[in-house]
Scaffold this motif. Structure first.
Motif, short mmCIF file in Angstrom:
data_model
loop_
_atom_site.label_atom_id
_atom_site.label_comp_id
_atom_site.label_asym_id
_atom_site.label_seq_id
_atom_site.Cartn_x
_atom_site.Cartn_y
_atom_site.Cartn_z
N THR A 1 36.23 43.82 44.88
CA THR A 1 35.28 43.86 45.99
C THR A 1 34.12 44.78 45.67
O THR A 1 32.95 44.42 45.87
CB THR A 1 35.99 44.34 47.27
OG1 THR A 1 37.04 43.43 47.58
CG2 THR A 1 35.03 44.41 48.45
N TRP A 2 34.41 45.97 45.18
CA TRP A 2 33.36 46.96 44.93
C TRP A 2 32.42 46.50 43.83
O TRP A 2 31.21 46.68 43.92
CB TRP A 2 34.00 48.30 44.58
CG TRP A 2 34.65 48.98 45.76
CD1 TRP A 2 34.69 48.53 47.05
CD2 TRP A 2 35.37 50.22 45.74
NE1 TRP A 2 35.38 49.42 47.84
CE2 TRP A 2 35.81 50.46 47.07
CE3 TRP A 2 35.68 51.13 44.75
CZ2 TRP A 2 36.54 51.59 47.42
CZ3 TRP A 2 36.41 52.27 45.09
CH2 TRP A 2 36.83 52.49 46.41
N ARG A 3 32.96 45.88 42.76
CA ARG A 3 32.10 45.40 41.69
C ARG A 3 31.18 44.29 42.17
O ARG A 3 30.01 44.23 41.79
CB ARG A 3 32.94 44.92 40.51
CG ARG A 3 33.58 46.05 39.74
CD ARG A 3 34.50 45.50 38.65
NE ARG A 3 35.32 46.59 38.11
CZ ARG A 3 36.49 46.41 37.54
NH1 ARG A 3 37.00 45.19 37.44
NH2 ARG A 3 37.16 47.44 37.07
N THR A 4 31.72 43.41 43.01
CA THR A 4 30.90 42.32 43.56
C THR A 4 29.71 42.87 44.33
O THR A 4 28.59 42.36 44.22
CB THR A 4 31.76 41.43 44.47
OG1 THR A 4 32.81 40.84 43.70
CG2 THR A 4 30.93 40.32 45.11
N ILE A 5 29.93 43.94 45.07
CA ILE A 5 28.84 44.55 45.85
C ILE A 5 27.83 45.22 44.92
O ILE A 5 26.62 45.10 45.14
CB ILE A 5 29.40 45.52 46.90
CG1 ILE A 5 30.25 44.75 47.92
CG2 ILE A 5 28.26 46.27 47.60
CD1 ILE A 5 31.01 45.63 48.89
N PHE A 6 28.30 45.91 43.90
CA PHE A 6 27.34 46.52 42.96
C PHE A 6 26.50 45.45 42.28
O PHE A 6 25.29 45.63 42.07
CB PHE A 6 28.06 47.39 41.93
CG PHE A 6 28.34 48.78 42.43
CD1 PHE A 6 27.31 49.63 42.82
CD2 PHE A 6 29.64 49.26 42.52
CE1 PHE A 6 27.56 50.91 43.29
CE2 PHE A 6 29.90 50.54 42.99
CZ PHE A 6 28.85 51.36 43.37
N LYS A 7 27.12 44.33 41.91
CA LYS A 7 26.35 43.22 41.33
C LYS A 7 25.27 42.77 42.30
O LYS A 7 24.13 42.49 41.91
CB LYS A 7 27.28 42.06 40.98
CG LYS A 7 28.14 42.30 39.76
CD LYS A 7 29.29 41.31 39.66
CE LYS A 7 28.84 39.88 39.46
NZ LYS A 7 30.00 38.97 39.30
N GLY A 8 25.62 42.71 43.58
CA GLY A 8 24.65 42.34 44.61
C GLY A 8 23.50 43.33 44.72
O GLY A 8 22.34 42.93 44.86
N ILE A 9 23.81 44.62 44.65
CA ILE A 9 22.77 45.65 44.73
C ILE A 9 21.82 45.54 43.53
O ILE A 9 20.59 45.56 43.69
CB ILE A 9 23.40 47.06 44.78
CG1 ILE A 9 24.14 47.25 46.12
CG2 ILE A 9 22.33 48.14 44.60
CD1 ILE A 9 24.95 48.55 46.20
N PHE A 10 22.39 45.39 42.34
CA PHE A 10 21.55 45.30 41.14
C PHE A 10 20.64 44.07 41.21
O PHE A 10 19.49 44.11 40.78
CB PHE A 10 22.42 45.24 39.89
CG PHE A 10 23.28 46.46 39.66
CD1 PHE A 10 22.87 47.72 40.11
CD2 PHE A 10 24.50 46.37 39.01
CE1 PHE A 10 23.65 48.85 39.91
CE2 PHE A 10 25.28 47.50 38.78
CZ PHE A 10 24.87 48.74 39.24
N GLU A 11 21.16 42.98 41.77
CA GLU A 11 20.37 41.75 41.90
C GLU A 11 19.30 41.89 42.98
O GLU A 11 18.17 41.45 42.81
CB GLU A 11 21.28 40.57 42.21
CG GLU A 11 20.56 39.24 42.26
CD GLU A 11 21.50 38.05 42.41
OE1 GLU A 11 21.07 37.05 42.99
OE2 GLU A 11 22.67 38.14 41.95
N GLU A 12 19.67 42.53 44.10
CA GLU A 12 18.71 42.68 45.20
C GLU A 12 17.51 43.52 44.76
O GLU A 12 16.37 43.22 45.12
CB GLU A 12 19.39 43.34 46.40
CG GLU A 12 18.45 43.55 47.58
CD GLU A 12 19.11 44.19 48.80
OE1 GLU A 12 18.38 44.48 49.77
OE2 GLU A 12 20.35 44.40 48.78
N PHE A 13 17.77 44.56 44.01
CA PHE A 13 16.70 45.49 43.60
C PHE A 13 16.39 45.26 42.11
O PHE A 13 16.55 46.14 41.28
CB PHE A 13 17.11 46.93 43.90
CG PHE A 13 17.34 47.18 45.36
CD1 PHE A 13 16.27 47.33 46.23
CD2 PHE A 13 18.63 47.21 45.88
CE1 PHE A 13 16.49 47.54 47.59
CE2 PHE A 13 18.86 47.42 47.23
CZ PHE A 13 17.78 47.58 48.09
N LYS A 14 15.90 44.07 41.82
CA LYS A 14 15.64 43.66 40.43
C LYS A 14 14.60 44.53 39.75
O LYS A 14 14.61 44.67 38.52
CB LYS A 14 15.17 42.20 40.41
CG LYS A 14 16.26 41.16 40.60
CD LYS A 14 15.69 39.77 40.37
CE LYS A 14 16.78 38.71 40.33
NZ LYS A 14 17.38 38.47 41.63
#
Length: 204
Positions: free
Chosen positions: A162-175
């Motif tokens: 779960t936590w890794r999925t969210i970090f992937k989302g953060i990195f993608e959101e703030f490209k």
């Protein structure tokens, strides 16, 4: 010159942080002395209860999530005692974290601090220390010494994903933000995005 921030999390790799130029953001209470802390981010009822009970102090300026906001509404005297410490309530919940109460549970203090620093501070370069769940099968936090949490193998497996999925989302959101993870190896547990660098340290 790029706007730089350093987020000191509570995983074991937090030891790689050494005083550096830029804003210092901590998660709850840092596990070692960090000079010139800009803000402490907090997201849990558990932490709010401990502070309300006087179990330990948090002397920094606070950025508080949704659950601390609810706590303050239900404990107005505690809010009044500490209102001068509160920089803001930040209740953003990105879709990739989930919805409602479960989403806020998934969106841990490290996610919160990283998202706030990228979104509200507008840091162009964010250095991350103590974010071990991205790099290892390890969700331990030095905050556990203050406030114990379930770190059994089943919970670790579930939370790691779960936590890794969210970090992937953060990195993608703030490209357009450059993230720099400080760790003892570079074996990130998901495909490394282009805006993520890993600095490998050998000795604390």
């Amino acid at each position: 010159m790029a706007k730089v921030a350093h987020i000191i999390g509570n995983g074991d790799s937090c030891v790689w942080y050494k005083p550096a130029k830029g804003l210092k953001v901590v998660c709850n209470l840092p596990p070692m002395e960090v000079p010139n802390v800009y803000v402490s981010c907090m997201v849990d009822f558990k932490m709010m209860k401990a502070l309300t009970n006087g179990d330990f102090p948090n002397p920094y300026t606070w950025v508080l999530g949704y659950r601390p906001k609810v706590w303050m509404e239900k404990n107005p005297s505690f809010y009044m005692q500490n209102s001068s410490k509160i920089k803001e309530f930040y209740t953003a919940l990105p879709a990739y974290a989930g919805k409602g109460g479960q989403g806020y549970t998934n969106f841990n203090c490290g996610h919160f601090a990283t998202h706030w620093t990228a979104n509200k501070v507008g840091a162009e370069e964010i250095h991350m220390y103590g974010f071990d769940s991205i790099m290892d099968f390890d969700i331990r936090s030095r905050t556990d010494f203050l406030l114990p949490s379930d770190r059994g193998s089943m919970n670790t497996q579930r939370l790691s994903h779960t936590w890794r999925t969210i970090f992937k989302g953060i990195f993608e959101e703030f490209k357009d933000t450059q993230f720099v993870i400080h760790h003892k190896h570079d074996n990130i547990k998901f495909p490394k995005p282009d805006n993520v660098d890993i600095v490998v340290h050998k000795n604390a």
